[in-house]
Design an enzyme around this catalytic site. Structure first.
Site, PDB file in Angstrom:
ATOM      1  N   LYS A  83      36.273  42.432  47.753  1.00 37.86           N
ATOM      2  CA  LYS A  83      36.984  41.153  47.649  1.00 37.86           C
ATOM      3  C   LYS A  83      36.399  40.191  48.681  1.00 37.86           C
ATOM      4  CE  LYS A  83      41.810  40.041  46.590  1.00 37.86           C
ATOM      5  NZ  LYS A  83      43.223  40.388  46.869  1.00 37.86           N
TER       6      LYS A  83
HETATM    7  O1  G3P Z   1      46.668  39.696  47.065  1.00 40.71           O
HETATM    8  C1  G3P Z   1      46.319  38.455  46.561  1.00 40.71           C
HETATM    9  C2  G3P Z   1      47.517  37.636  46.168  1.00 40.71           C
HETATM   10  O2  G3P Z   1      48.213  38.296  45.153  1.00 40.71           O
HETATM   11  C3  G3P Z   1      48.417  37.292  47.346  1.00 40.71           C
HETATM   12  O3  G3P Z   1      49.657  36.832  46.854  1.00 40.71           O
HETATM   13  O4  G3P Z   1      52.047  36.289  47.355  1.00 40.71           O
HETATM   14  O5  G3P Z   1      50.399  36.452  49.256  1.00 40.71           O
HETATM   15  O6  G3P Z   1      50.312  34.524  47.637  1.00 40.71           O
HETATM   16  P1  G3P Z   1      50.661  35.998  47.840  1.00 40.71           P
END
Ligand code: G3P
Length: 218
Positions: A83
Protein backbone atom coordinates in the site's frame (compact mmCIF):
# COMPACT_ATOMS: atom_id res chain seq x y z
CA UNK A 1 -17.99 -7.25 -5.38
CA UNK A 2 -15.17 -8.53 -3.18
CA UNK A 3 -15.34 -7.84 0.57
CA UNK A 4 -12.06 -6.90 2.25
CA UNK A 5 -11.99 -6.31 6.00
CA UNK A 6 -10.48 -3.01 7.09
CA UNK A 7 -8.70 -3.89 10.33
CA UNK A 8 -5.42 -5.09 11.86
CA UNK A 9 -7.15 -6.89 14.75
CA UNK A 10 -6.35 -10.63 14.39
CA UNK A 11 -9.34 -11.79 16.46
CA UNK A 12 -11.77 -9.76 14.32
CA UNK A 13 -10.32 -11.27 11.15
CA UNK A 14 -10.47 -14.81 12.59
CA UNK A 15 -14.08 -14.22 13.65
CA UNK A 16 -15.17 -13.14 10.17
CA UNK A 17 -13.02 -15.47 8.07
CA UNK A 18 -15.02 -18.47 9.29
CA UNK A 19 -18.08 -16.98 7.57
CA UNK A 20 -16.30 -17.10 4.17
CA UNK A 21 -16.97 -13.33 3.91
CA UNK A 22 -13.34 -12.19 3.84
CA UNK A 23 -11.86 -11.96 0.35
CA UNK A 24 -8.94 -9.89 1.65
CA UNK A 25 -7.76 -7.46 4.33
CA UNK A 26 -6.58 -3.86 4.31
CA UNK A 27 -4.45 -2.30 7.00
CA UNK A 28 -2.85 1.12 7.36
CA UNK A 29 -0.41 2.69 9.84
CA UNK A 30 -3.26 3.95 12.04
CA UNK A 31 -4.87 0.49 12.22
CA UNK A 32 -1.50 -1.09 13.05
CA UNK A 33 -0.93 1.54 15.76
CA UNK A 34 -4.42 0.85 17.14
CA UNK A 35 -3.66 -2.88 17.30
CA UNK A 36 -0.59 -2.19 19.45
CA UNK A 37 1.30 -4.95 17.66
CA UNK A 38 4.37 -5.23 15.43
CA UNK A 39 3.50 -4.65 11.75
CA UNK A 40 5.53 -7.56 10.37
CA UNK A 41 4.17 -10.05 12.93
CA UNK A 42 0.64 -8.76 12.37
CA UNK A 43 0.81 -9.01 8.57
CA UNK A 44 2.30 -12.52 8.76
CA UNK A 45 -0.48 -13.65 11.13
CA UNK A 46 -3.18 -12.11 8.90
CA UNK A 47 -1.70 -13.89 5.87
CA UNK A 48 -1.88 -17.21 7.77
CA UNK A 49 -5.62 -16.64 8.24
CA UNK A 50 -6.60 -15.03 4.91
CA UNK A 51 -5.38 -16.38 1.56
CA UNK A 52 -6.64 -13.33 -0.37
CA UNK A 53 -4.86 -9.98 -0.83
CA UNK A 54 -3.58 -8.37 2.40
CA UNK A 55 -2.61 -4.69 2.12
CA UNK A 56 0.35 -3.53 4.19
CA UNK A 57 1.29 0.16 3.95
CA UNK A 58 4.77 1.65 3.64
CA UNK A 59 5.61 4.57 5.91
CA UNK A 60 8.52 6.09 4.00
CA UNK A 61 7.62 9.21 2.01
CA UNK A 62 10.42 9.27 -0.54
CA UNK A 63 10.49 6.87 -3.50
CA UNK A 64 13.58 4.82 -2.61
CA UNK A 65 12.38 4.26 0.93
CA UNK A 66 8.93 3.22 -0.26
CA UNK A 67 10.48 0.70 -2.64
CA UNK A 68 12.78 -0.68 0.07
CA UNK A 69 9.93 -0.97 2.62
CA UNK A 70 7.53 -2.39 0.02
CA UNK A 71 9.94 -5.18 -0.87
CA UNK A 72 10.29 -6.04 2.83
CA UNK A 73 6.50 -6.10 3.34
CA UNK A 74 5.88 -8.18 0.21
CA UNK A 75 8.57 -10.66 1.31
CA UNK A 76 6.43 -11.49 4.37
CA UNK A 77 3.91 -13.45 2.27
CA UNK A 78 3.01 -13.86 -1.41
CA UNK A 79 -0.46 -12.37 -0.82
CA UNK A 80 0.85 -9.10 0.60
CA UNK A 81 -0.21 -6.10 -1.48
CA UNK A 82 2.03 -3.06 -0.97
CA UNK A 83 0.00 0.00 0.00
CA UNK A 84 1.45 3.34 -1.10
CA UNK A 85 0.09 6.88 -0.71
CA UNK A 86 -1.08 8.72 -3.80
CA UNK A 87 1.80 11.18 -3.98
CA UNK A 88 4.30 11.83 -6.78
CA UNK A 89 6.84 9.71 -4.96
CA UNK A 90 4.21 7.03 -4.38
CA UNK A 91 3.44 6.92 -8.10
CA UNK A 92 7.15 6.57 -8.87
CA UNK A 93 7.33 3.67 -6.42
CA UNK A 94 4.15 2.19 -7.93
CA UNK A 95 5.78 2.22 -11.38
CA UNK A 96 8.73 0.29 -9.94
CA UNK A 97 6.50 -2.27 -8.23
CA UNK A 98 4.61 -2.70 -11.51
CA UNK A 99 7.93 -3.53 -13.21
CA UNK A 100 8.74 -5.97 -10.36
CA UNK A 101 5.23 -7.51 -10.61
CA UNK A 102 4.60 -6.69 -6.94
CA UNK A 103 0.87 -5.92 -6.42
CA UNK A 104 0.03 -2.44 -5.18
CA UNK A 105 -2.83 -0.62 -3.49
CA UNK A 106 -2.51 3.13 -4.09
CA UNK A 107 -4.27 4.73 -1.15
CA UNK A 108 -5.51 8.11 0.08
CA UNK A 109 -7.19 8.79 -3.26
CA UNK A 110 -9.61 11.74 -3.19
CA UNK A 111 -10.08 12.72 -6.84
CA UNK A 112 -10.62 11.24 -10.29
CA UNK A 113 -7.38 12.73 -11.70
CA UNK A 114 -5.49 11.03 -8.85
CA UNK A 115 -7.18 7.71 -9.69
CA UNK A 116 -6.27 8.15 -13.37
CA UNK A 117 -2.60 8.64 -12.43
CA UNK A 118 -2.71 5.54 -10.19
CA UNK A 119 -4.04 3.44 -13.07
CA UNK A 120 -1.42 4.80 -15.48
CA UNK A 121 1.25 3.84 -12.91
CA UNK A 122 -0.09 0.28 -13.06
CA UNK A 123 -1.67 0.15 -9.59
CA UNK A 124 -3.40 -3.15 -8.86
CA UNK A 125 -5.93 -1.35 -6.65
CA UNK A 126 -6.78 2.29 -6.01
CA UNK A 127 -8.42 3.22 -2.67
CA UNK A 128 -10.76 6.22 -2.87
CA UNK A 129 -11.62 7.27 0.71
CA UNK A 130 -15.35 7.98 0.50
CA UNK A 131 -16.05 8.55 4.22
CA UNK A 132 -13.34 11.16 4.55
CA UNK A 133 -14.78 13.02 1.52
CA UNK A 134 -18.23 12.88 3.15
CA UNK A 135 -16.64 14.45 6.24
CA UNK A 136 -15.77 17.50 4.09
CA UNK A 137 -19.31 17.82 2.68
CA UNK A 138 -18.45 16.20 -0.65
CA UNK A 139 -20.43 13.06 -1.60
CA UNK A 140 -17.65 10.46 -1.56
CA UNK A 141 -19.69 7.86 -3.46
CA UNK A 142 -19.79 10.20 -6.47
CA UNK A 143 -16.01 9.76 -6.76
CA UNK A 144 -16.45 6.00 -7.13
CA UNK A 145 -18.84 6.68 -10.01
CA UNK A 146 -16.41 9.08 -11.71
CA UNK A 147 -13.53 6.60 -11.45
CA UNK A 148 -15.70 3.71 -12.68
CA UNK A 149 -16.77 5.76 -15.72
CA UNK A 150 -13.18 6.79 -16.54
CA UNK A 151 -11.68 3.31 -16.09
CA UNK A 152 -14.42 1.71 -18.19
CA UNK A 153 -13.60 4.05 -21.09
CA UNK A 154 -10.16 2.56 -21.60
CA UNK A 155 -9.18 -1.12 -22.02
CA UNK A 156 -5.63 -0.40 -20.84
CA UNK A 157 -6.71 0.87 -17.41
CA UNK A 158 -6.88 -2.35 -15.37
CA UNK A 159 -6.70 -0.97 -11.85
CA UNK A 160 -9.40 -2.27 -9.51
CA UNK A 161 -11.49 0.22 -7.54
CA UNK A 162 -11.21 -0.58 -3.82
CA UNK A 163 -13.84 1.58 -2.09
CA UNK A 164 -12.40 2.58 1.28
CA UNK A 165 -13.25 4.70 4.30
CA UNK A 166 -16.62 2.93 4.40
CA UNK A 167 -18.67 4.39 7.25
CA UNK A 168 -22.12 2.76 6.95
CA UNK A 169 -24.11 0.04 5.19
CA UNK A 170 -25.45 2.52 2.64
CA UNK A 171 -21.89 3.09 1.46
CA UNK A 172 -21.64 -0.66 0.75
CA UNK A 173 -24.91 -0.68 -1.20
CA UNK A 174 -24.02 2.43 -3.19
CA UNK A 175 -20.50 1.38 -4.21
CA UNK A 176 -21.80 -2.07 -5.19
CA UNK A 177 -24.49 -0.48 -7.37
CA UNK A 178 -21.85 1.64 -9.08
CA UNK A 179 -19.60 -1.37 -9.65
CA UNK A 180 -16.64 -0.96 -7.32
CA UNK A 181 -14.48 -4.08 -7.59
CA UNK A 182 -13.89 -4.23 -3.84
CA UNK A 183 -15.23 -2.61 -0.67
CA UNK A 184 -12.98 -2.66 2.38
CA UNK A 185 -15.35 -2.71 5.31
CA UNK A 186 -14.72 -2.24 9.05
CA UNK A 187 -15.78 -5.42 10.94
CA UNK A 188 -18.55 -3.61 12.84
CA UNK A 189 -20.19 -2.45 9.59
CA UNK A 190 -19.70 -5.83 7.91
CA UNK A 191 -21.72 -7.41 10.73
CA UNK A 192 -24.41 -4.73 10.42
CA UNK A 193 -25.08 -5.72 6.79
CA UNK A 194 -27.14 -8.71 7.93
CA UNK A 195 -29.42 -6.71 10.24
CA UNK A 196 -32.94 -5.51 9.45
CA UNK A 197 -35.73 -4.92 12.03
CA UNK A 198 -38.38 -6.49 9.77
CA UNK A 199 -36.32 -9.69 9.59
CA UNK A 200 -36.28 -9.86 13.39
CA UNK A 201 -40.04 -9.16 13.65
CA UNK A 202 -40.81 -11.64 10.87
CA UNK A 203 -38.80 -14.43 12.48
CA UNK A 204 -40.37 -13.76 15.87
CA UNK A 205 -43.85 -13.99 14.36
CA UNK A 206 -42.97 -17.21 12.47
CA UNK A 207 -41.72 -18.81 15.70
CA UNK A 208 -44.73 -17.70 17.71
CA UNK A 209 -47.11 -19.10 15.11
CA UNK A 210 -45.07 -22.30 14.93
CA UNK A 211 -45.19 -22.72 18.71
CA UNK A 212 -48.99 -22.60 18.54
CA UNK A 213 -48.98 -25.74 16.35
CA UNK A 214 -47.34 -27.86 19.04
CA UNK A 215 -45.36 -29.55 16.27
CA UNK A 216 -41.63 -30.40 16.29
CA UNK A 217 -39.45 -31.02 13.25
CA UNK A 218 -36.97 -33.20 15.17
O1 G3P B 1 -7.86 1.74 5.61
C1 G3P B 1 -8.18 2.68 4.65
C2 G3P B 1 -9.48 3.36 4.92
O2 G3P B 1 -10.51 2.42 4.91
C3 G3P B 1 -9.47 4.18 6.21
O3 G3P B 1 -10.80 4.50 6.56
O4 G3P B 1 -12.37 5.34 8.32
O5 G3P B 1 -9.90 5.79 8.55
O6 G3P B 1 -11.26 6.97 6.79
P1 G3P B 1 -11.09 5.70 7.63
Amino acid sequence: MKFFVDTAEIDEIKDLSGMNLVDGVTTNPSLIAKSGNDIKETIKKICEIVSGPVSAEVTATETSGMIEEGKILHSLSPNVVVKIPLTWEGLEACNKFTELKIPTNVTLCFSAPQALLAAKAGATYVSPFIGRLDDTGINGVDLIGEIREIYDNYDDLNTMILAASIRNINHVTQVAMIGADVATIPPKILKELVKHPLTDVGLSNFLNDWASTGQKIK
